[in-house]
Design an enzyme around this catalytic site. Structure first.
Site, short mmCIF file in Angstrom:
data_model
loop_
_atom_site.label_atom_id
_atom_site.label_comp_id
_atom_site.label_asym_id
_atom_site.label_seq_id
_atom_site.Cartn_x
_atom_site.Cartn_y
_atom_site.Cartn_z
CB VAL A 108 -26.02 -76.55 24.66
CG1 VAL A 108 -26.39 -75.60 23.54
CG2 VAL A 108 -27.26 -76.96 25.44
CB CYS A 109 -22.35 -77.74 20.27
SG CYS A 109 -20.75 -77.21 19.61
CG LEU A 110 -24.46 -71.06 21.96
CD1 LEU A 110 -24.97 -70.89 20.53
CD2 LEU A 110 -25.52 -70.59 22.94
#
EC number: 2.3.2.34
Lengths: 433, 185
Positions: free
Chosen positions: B112-114
């Site tokens: 996840v790119c958060l």
């Protein structure tokens, strides 16, 4: 002053000046605690633990041995790499590949007569509290915050107010390039490493999306190989950062990616540096910091002069980045420190035949708690959580079990949280009737 | 040798602290667990999220389910594993999507790119901030931060086409040669 046996180069000559410090009070010596006739003997039977036998560790071992400590243990899990030899002066080229702790111990034993150094080629986490209990003093020369936090938490947890010997002073040295620090921690008395965690600047992380889509620097390509490509391809079951084969794999992946984006500068040693988070080490900074640490060890052991740590200053910082600057100050204890703050408060008159519900009700009534929606856990055991709903349902059956059925024992620590008091966590020690 | 014990006694006398005997050595609750307990008791999941704890005694590992009730991913049911290390909250929780989904900010392995899961994580942030962030990813997928480049391109160049692709992928269909998992609730 010199007797017949004392001449330059003889063994007794080596200790003449040290013994002057150890046997005679100086202008700052506290006469109430200093006993010059007993110091040398006391130090001979004292057991000191050195953690780390690298850049700082080599200096620390040499300094402690020459300060009159006779029984030293040293722990290091690492083996000697050729790149260590410029500053880790107890090692020679023929030692490459051998355990640091072992080689360092043998070297110092050979050069300083009468000192016994016991090496342990393993992680600090391999030992339990019984092992750490045998020492009177712990000196750390580590390069990882994780290991510092582990030993700090262990020493703080070992404190038993009823047992005098359970308090182990911790002396911690650290360097990074031209900068360094020396500090003394008296567990539960002065601010601990966890209280001081904000003194370490965290390593800047790169956004995952930059790694995945638009790398700009050679480091981005290496991190990409490390974080994304490794996970995807799993060339070996687990990444061993000390295995050249693994690093080579990462290096080649990073290199290919760098070519694709026209980024110069990916090398094998940079790969190693990024993956292992290597910071350039400077031998002289290690000497300065290790010297400060070992002088404190000598003073704590002998009471010959006031030491760093109590009641005021406990932290010495040294910066050689911009000329020289050093400053010693008091780092205050944090009341909400998760390791040394929040000592569990006793909760007396608890009946082991109570159900958990009855215990929680009593928490609501007790003037020292007055909780409305308490969630309760013990180490490794979730007793009752009000939230989230799924976990509440899973732990609800516990409410009707008795404390005995839940495996709670006299003296057990429980942690209680309540959203009404978002900033506090209550720790209680159950005291059975 | 320095007598810390007597110093401690003096300190306690000065602070007038409770110095009751502590008794035998018992396991203490670790810092990470304490913080997770606190975060969990303050969690506000709303109607679109729920948690599952495979082992309720181990609160450092759990699954979060998200069922968006609006936006392009409405009708889907997505699950994320949360693994929290003993270094929490100094390190962010490790979060991974369990399904293979078509999303510009989640790659095919579930990474996840958060920002707050990596470069912008701070110990003052809590688990609530993370789950709110995850929920937001389904409401507002972000084309400028791609982990799944194809999906990001679609979102940027052809929003309607992207929407269709999302529906197709959620139904277990194939988008651009990649077959996705059926995630319709």
């Amino acid at each position: 002053m010199t007797s017949d046996e004392v001449y330059p180069g003889s063994e007794p000559a080596r200790w003449v000046y040290l013994d002057r410090i150890r046997t005679r009070p100086g202008p700052f010596t506290n006469p109430d605690v200093f006993d010059g006739s007993a110091v040398a003997k006391a130090m001979e039977s004292m057991k000191v633990l050195v953690i780390g036998a690298g850049g700082l560790g080599c200096e620390i071992l040499k300094n402690l041995a020459l300060s009159g400590f006779k029984d030293i243990h040293v722990i290091d899990m690492d083996t000697i790499d050729i790149s260590n030899l410029n500053r880790q002066f107890l090692f020679r080229q023929a030692d490459v590949g051998k355990f640091k702790a072992e080689v360092a111990a043998a070297f110092v034993e050979k050069r300083v007569k009468g000192v016994k150094i016991t090496p342990h080629n393993c992680k600090i986490q391999n030992f339990d509290e019984d092992f750490y209990m045998q020492f009177q003093l712990v000196v750390c020369g580590l390069d990882s915050i994780e290991a510092r936090r582990w030993i700090n938490a262990t020493l703080v947890n070992m404190v038993d107010e009823d047992v005098e010997d359970s308090y182990k002073p911790l002396i911690d040295g650290g360097t990074e390039g031209f900068k360094g620090q020396a500090r003394v921690i008296l567990p539960t008395v002065t601010s601990c490493i966890e209280c001081q965690l904000d003194m370490h600047a965290p390593r800047a992380a790169v956004p995952l999306c930059t790694l995945a889509s638009i790398p700009r620097q050679p480091e981005h390509c290496i991190e990409w190989a490390h974080v994304i490509a490794w996970d995807k391809e799993k060339p070996f079951p687990t990444l061993d950062k000390d295995d050249p084969e693994h690093i080579t794999w990462l290096y080649q992946k990073a290199l290919a990616r760098a070519r694709e984006f026209n980024i110069p500068g990916v090398t094998y040693s940079l790969t190693q540096g990024v993956v292992k988070n290597i910071i350039p080490a400077i031998a002289a900074t290690n000497s300065v910091i290790a010297a400060a640490c070992c002088n404190e060890a000598l003073k704590i052991a002998s009471n010959c002069a006031p030491f760093l740590g109590f009641p005021d200053d406990n932290y010495m910082m040294y910066s050689g980045n911009d000329s020289i600057y050093t400053y010693t100050f008091k780092h205050e204890r944090k009341d909400d420190c998760p390791v040394c703050g929040q000592q569990a408060r006793p909760l007396p008159n608890v009946d082991p035949a109570w159900t958990l519900r009855e215990l929680l009700d009593s928490l609501a009534e007790r003037p020292e708690a007055q909780l409305k929606k308490p969630s309760v856990r013990a180490e490794g055991k979730t007793l009752y959580m009000q939230s989230p709903p799924g976990l509440e349902a899973q732990t609800r059956p516990n409410l009707d079990k008795t404390l005995t059925e839940l495996g709670l024992v006299d003296g057990q620590e429980i942690a209680v949280t309540d959203p009404a008091f978002a900033t506090v966590t209550f720790k209680f020690r159950l005291r059975f009737k | 040798m320095l007598k810390i014990w007597s110093m401690k006694k003096e300190q306690q006398k000065a602070e007038n602290a409770d110095s009751a005997a502590t008794g035998g050595k018992k396991k203490k609750v670790t810092a990470a667990q304490l913080r997770v307990q606190k975060d969990l008791s303050e969690l506000s999941l709303g109607s679109t999220m729920s948690t599952e704890f495979p082992d309720p005694d181990n609160i450092l590992s759990f699954i979060l389910y998200i069922e968006p009730d609006e936006g392009m991913y409405k009708g889907g049911r997505f699950s994320f594993t949360f693994n929290i290390t003993p270094s929490f909250p100094h390190e962010p929780p490790k979060v991974q999507c369990r399904e293979k989904i078509y999303h510009p900010n989640i790659d095919l392995e579930g990474k996840v790119c958060l920002n707050i899961l990596r470069e912008d994580w701070k110990p003052v942030l809590n688990l609530n901030a993370v789950i709110v962030g995850l929920q937001f990813l389904f409401l507002e997928p972000n084309a400028s931060d791609p982990l799944n480049k194809e999906a990001a391109e679609d979102l940027r160049n052809n929003r309607e086409g992207f929407k269709r692709n999302v529906r197709q992928a959620m139904a277990g269909g194939t988008v651009r040669g990649e077959t996705y998992e059926r995630v319709l609730a």
